[in-house]
Design an enzyme around this catalytic site. Structure first.
Site, PDB file in Angstrom:
ATOM      1  N   GLU A 177      33.282  49.470  27.861  1.00 52.64           N
ATOM      2  CA  GLU A 177      33.627  48.533  28.934  1.00 52.64           C
ATOM      3  C   GLU A 177      33.286  49.189  30.270  1.00 52.64           C
ATOM      4  OE1 GLU A 177      36.819  46.123  28.338  1.00 52.64           O
ATOM      5  OE2 GLU A 177      36.967  45.459  30.415  1.00 52.64           O
ATOM      6  N   ARG A 178      32.487  48.492  31.059  1.00 56.10           N
ATOM      7  CA  ARG A 178      32.047  48.993  32.370  1.00 56.10           C
ATOM      8  C   ARG A 178      31.325  50.327  32.241  1.00 56.10           C
ATOM      9  NH1 ARG A 178      32.497  44.080  34.263  1.00 56.10           N
ATOM     10  NH2 ARG A 178      34.602  43.276  34.169  1.00 56.10           N
ATOM     11  N   GLU A 301      45.630  41.037  32.253  1.00 55.01           N
ATOM     12  CA  GLU A 301      44.357  40.463  31.800  1.00 55.01           C
ATOM     13  C   GLU A 301      44.379  40.109  30.316  1.00 55.01           C
ATOM     14  OE1 GLU A 301      41.486  43.405  33.177  1.00 55.01           O
ATOM     15  OE2 GLU A 301      41.290  42.323  35.065  1.00 55.01           O
ATOM     16  N   ARG A 334      50.197  51.733  32.492  1.00 49.25           N
ATOM     17  CA  ARG A 334      49.415  51.350  33.655  1.00 49.25           C
ATOM     18  C   ARG A 334      50.107  50.286  34.507  1.00 49.25           C
ATOM     19  NH1 ARG A 334      44.266  49.164  32.685  1.00 49.25           N
ATOM     20  NH2 ARG A 334      43.136  50.361  34.236  1.00 49.25           N
ATOM     21  N   ARG A 345      47.354  38.894  45.257  1.00 45.62           N
ATOM     22  CA  ARG A 345      47.217  39.857  44.164  1.00 45.62           C
ATOM     23  C   ARG A 345      47.586  41.276  44.600  1.00 45.62           C
ATOM     24  NH1 ARG A 345      41.595  40.885  40.788  1.00 45.62           N
ATOM     25  NH2 ARG A 345      42.077  43.005  40.152  1.00 45.62           N
ATOM     26  N   LYS A 369      46.182  52.575  39.833  1.00 48.18           N
ATOM     27  CA  LYS A 369      44.832  52.646  40.415  1.00 48.18           C
ATOM     28  C   LYS A 369      44.937  53.044  41.878  1.00 48.18           C
ATOM     29  CE  LYS A 369      42.439  49.392  37.399  1.00 48.18           C
ATOM     30  NZ  LYS A 369      41.541  48.248  37.277  1.00 48.18           N
ATOM     31  N   ASP A 374      41.387  46.682  42.983  1.00 52.30           N
ATOM     32  CA  ASP A 374      40.649  47.087  41.786  1.00 52.30           C
ATOM     33  C   ASP A 374      39.403  47.920  42.101  1.00 52.30           C
ATOM     34  OD1 ASP A 374      39.848  47.352  39.225  1.00 52.30           O
ATOM     35  OD2 ASP A 374      39.306  45.256  38.887  1.00 52.30           O
ATOM     36  N   GLU A 402      31.750  50.650  38.474  1.00 53.76           N
ATOM     37  CA  GLU A 402      31.791  49.196  38.263  1.00 53.76           C
ATOM     38  C   GLU A 402      31.489  48.405  39.539  1.00 53.76           C
ATOM     39  OE1 GLU A 402      35.550  47.873  36.741  1.00 53.76           O
ATOM     40  OE2 GLU A 402      35.015  45.757  36.908  1.00 53.76           O
ATOM     41  N   HIS A 521      35.806  42.687  46.992  1.00 48.55           N
ATOM     42  CA  HIS A 521      35.607  41.903  45.774  1.00 48.55           C
ATOM     43  C   HIS A 521      34.681  40.706  45.977  1.00 48.55           C
ATOM     44  CE1 HIS A 521      36.529  41.104  41.666  1.00 48.55           C
ATOM     45  NE2 HIS A 521      37.628  41.816  41.651  1.00 48.55           N
TER      46      HIS A 521
HETATM   47  C1  BDP Z   1      38.797  45.938  35.918  1.00 52.13           C
HETATM   48  C2  BDP Z   1      37.653  45.812  34.965  1.00 52.13           C
HETATM   49  C3  BDP Z   1      38.091  45.495  33.567  1.00 52.13           C
HETATM   50  C4  BDP Z   1      39.173  46.456  33.138  1.00 52.13           C
HETATM   51  C5  BDP Z   1      40.307  46.394  34.122  1.00 52.13           C
HETATM   52  C6  BDP Z   1      41.401  47.421  33.852  1.00 52.13           C
HETATM   53  O1  BDP Z   1      36.788  44.810  35.437  1.00 52.13           O
HETATM   54  O2  BDP Z   1      36.967  45.582  32.737  1.00 52.13           O
HETATM   55  O3  BDP Z   1      39.635  46.166  31.860  1.00 52.13           O
HETATM   56  O4  BDP Z   1      39.835  46.688  35.408  1.00 52.13           O
HETATM   57  O5  BDP Z   1      41.442  48.396  34.574  1.00 52.13           O
HETATM   58  O6  BDP Z   1      38.301  46.634  37.012  1.00 52.13           O
HETATM   59  O7  BDP Z   1      42.200  47.244  32.945  1.00 52.13           O
END
Ligand code: BDP
Length: 698
Positions: A177-178, A301, A334, A345, A369, A374, A402, A521
């Protein structure tokens, strides 16, 4: 004459031999400077090592390999040796001062000290554990690779943070992923029988920069990893990592008791669920006695989590923590949560987690984070830092780019890391930077099975920086870059200085050609590659670029002051004050916190519209200059890596212009102002950019 030409040709091949980048910063190239070479050779003739553990064997092998490469000598083992690898118990006859020093170095810190035995200088590399000695060896090799004086050494190095981890977002089918550097390093089909050399080299690279933990699997977790056959495979990897002081961690899918255990629920307060996790964890430790623990993405998500059962994040984390505690394992939970119902957000992680401060078990860390949204090119620090005094927090940085040009843009991220770490949270008054609120570091890995590991040759520097910074948060971005350049390319100042300059500016240039002045974004949907500020087609407002920039005829930006979403109230008063007033808010953060008029006067004296044009244009020009700068350095780099960077810079330069033109043309539909005179006109009209359908295969 012929002979001269032959010698010249040999010399050229020697200094510019084709390199793939596989060796990373552990190239151990022969030292070209004769004086330095002789100085090293006069001090290093042999070594002695006390102990036979696999870790000490790895340390010895690395020492031999490094010195063989750089000094062109096969280092014999003698007693006494000119280099001594030993723990305090082997130093009985040594001065007490050394033993006293070692009482302060903990389990991972090391010393490298020049001592005299029988009137001969010797270099002692010591620490309280074999892992500490391994770190010392890597540091010693770094000194030589970066051409430091090793005549009279007196180094004490102790990590400032105990948790220094990579997070791999690797799926079990080996996609990442990414990920922009190929497929996952973990060859699940061949494991556990086959553990390839690459796994050992990965562990060496991590140990060389102090990384001591790795989460193998994607945060969007697959419960299969917790089944017995997969755990056998994980064990095979963990057995290698252990030698290099690296603990293995996994992501835990919250619904695993249902998916793997056939339970009806994953409710964290259900006794059967708790028993299932306990049993599962016990069985993991049977296989991997030093298993590190779990990383969990829950209720984010679409991932399952405790809120599915009306429970809190703390209920979920504590259930796992209870199962791990008897084995000294930890949970990294997380804080990346957001939902479509939130009015801003920015605010959600704080709103969900702040009330839980102090409610987590002792072996839970909340992983946050760096910014509230993000991993954007520039974000203010997350307001959770400094707001959770009763909960250990971990920093999550994203090494994989990303939102930072992915596999093709040269961006050195240490200045971004430093900016966040140095920001003052004003928790308990002035002088409490984000770095002081942290109990650990995680970097979302940018590593795959590409020949050079990270795709872009310069992306290796971000892996390197994460390791070095999490070991020592006092290191400057510049120091780290210098080290990396010298080891990865050459110590020649005529190369180091210009490349340092490129790296040190690269992130700021990227901010300015993608998201200047606090824009956020505005990338393409889903894959996040390229500009799409007009994006407004996704079901959730907070997935759409227009939600973030809010451009209209009056101005642009997200009002997060007390007259807007009031997200600023989540910070300490002094931080709030820095941003609250539109006239004093730093230009770099303006649109994060204000909906500013197109005519707003910036600190530069320009109007907002003119400043936007200025930033997009100058940054694009800077990338073009970087391209030229690199071209002028051809003679210092092997042809493969030179060409690779050259080609990628060409992509970056054309994409900077794409970002510039697409964004300015789009924002102009709101500002209705002309482009200031003297700027290069856009290559196409807005419709052209809107009709570009960028499809990526990852
Ligand atoms: C976002 C990404 C996604 C990740 C998510 C995460 O687009 O693919 O799953 O963060 O950190 O930046 O969980």
């Amino acid at each position: 004459m012929k002979r001269f030409a032959f010698v010249l040709a040999m010399l050229c091949t020697a200094c510019c031999q084709a390199e793939t980048g596989y060796e990373l910063w552990l190239r151990y190239q022969p030292i070209a400077n004769a004086q330095y070479l002789n100085a090293c050779k006069s001090l290093i003739r042999s070594y002695e090592v006390h102990g036979t553990s696999p870790t000490l064997q790895a340390a010895s092998a690395e020492l031999e390999r490094g010195l063989k490469g750089m000094l062109r000598i096969s280092l014999p083992r003698t007693n006494p040796g000119s280099i001594i690898l030993a723990k305090p118990e082997h130093l009985l006859s040594f001065p007490n001062t050394i033993k006293t020093t070692l009482q302060k170095t903990g389990t991972e810190g090391f010393i490298i000290k020049t001592i005299s035995i029988d009137n001969k200088k010797r270099i002692l590399i010591s620490g309280n554990t074999d892992q500490a000695i391994l770190y010392g060896v890597f540091h010693f090799l770094r000194l030589i690779q970066t051409a430091q004086n090793i005549h009279s050494l007196d180094i004490i190095s102790i990590p400032r943070s105990a948790l220094r981890l990579l997070n791999h977002w690797d799926n079990l089918n080996r996609t990442i992923e990414r990920g922009y550097a190929g497929f996952s390093l973990w060859q699940w089909n061949n494991l556990p029988a086959c553990v390839d050399q690459r796994i050992i080299d990965y562990a060496r690279a991590n140990a060389s920069i102090g990384i001591n933990g790795t989460v193998l699997t994607n945060v969007n977790a697959n419960a299969l990893i917790l089944t017995d056959p997969f755990l056998q495979k994980v064990k095979a990897l963990a057995d290698v990592f252990r030698v290099y002081g690296i603990k293995t961690y996994l992501t835990a899918r919250f619904s695993a008791p249902i998916e793997n255990g056939n339970l009806k629920t994953a409710d964290p307060l259900d006794p059967a669920v708790r028993a299932w996790w306990k049993k599962k964890v016990d069985s993991i430790y049977q296989l991997i006695p030093d298993f590190g623990g779990f990383l969990v993405k829950a209720n984010s998500e679409g991932q399952p989590g405790p809120q599915d059962y009306g429970r809190t994040h703390a209920d979920g984390a504590n259930m796992l923590a209870e199962a791990l505690a008897p084995h000294n394992g930890i949970v990294m939970w997380r804080a990346f949560v957001y939902s479509h119902t939130s009015e801003d957000r920015f605010k959600q992680a704080y709103e969900e987690f702040k009330p839980l401060d102090g409610k987590f078990n002792a072996n839970v860390l909340v992983q946050v984070k760096n910014g509230p949204i993000d991993f954007q090119p520039r974000e203010p620090f997350s307001p959770l830092f400094g707001s959770m005094p009763g909960t250990p927090l971990m920093m999550e940085f994203q090494l994989t780019q990303e939102y930072l040009g992915q596999g093709t843009h040269l961006v050195y991220e240490a200045p971004l890391f430093r900016e966040v770490l140095d920001a003052d949270t004003y928790a308990n008054g002035k002088g409490n930077p984000v770095s002081s609120t942290l109990s650990g570091f995680a970097g979302v890995a940018n590593i795959g099975n590409d020949l050079n590991w990270c795709g872009h040759p310069f992306a290796q520097s971000n892996w390197y920086a994460l390791g070095r910074l999490s070991w020592d948060q006092q290191l400057s971005s510049e120091e780290i870059a210098r080290e990396w350049i010298k080891q990865t390319f050459t110590t020649t100042p005529a190369f180091v200085e210009p490349v340092l300059d490129m790296m040190m500016h690269s992130r700021e240039w990227l901010v300015n050609y993608m998201t200047p002045l606090g824009l956020t974004h505005i990338m393409y949907n889903d894959h996040h590659y390229g500009p799409m500020p007009w994006g407004n087609s996704l079901g959730r407002p907070d997935w759409n670029p227009v939600y973030y920039h809010k451009a209209d005829s009056a101005g642009i930006g997200f009002n997060r002051t007390s007259s807007g979403s009031n997200a600023l109230s989540q910070y300490a008063a002094q931080v709030r004050q820095q941003f609250e007033q539109i006239d004093t808010c730093p230009d770099d953060y303006l649109l994060w916190f204000h909906h500013a008029s197109w005519d707003h006067t910036m600190q530069s004296g320009r109007s907002l519209w003119n400043e936007l044009c200025y930033r997009y244009h100058t940054a694009t020009d800077s990338v073009r200059q970087m391209q030229q700068q690199w071209k002028s350095l051809r003679r210092f780099v092997d042809p493969e890596r030179f060409r690779h960077v050259e080609q990628l810079l060409a992509i970056q330069a054309s994409e900077a212009a794409w970002w510039r033109d697409a964004c300015l043309l789009y924002f102009q539909t709101f500002s209705r102002k002309p482009f200031p005179a003297g700027y290069e006109p856009p290559a196409h009209d807005l419709e052209y950019y809107k009709n570009l359908h960028i499809r990526l295969t990852y």
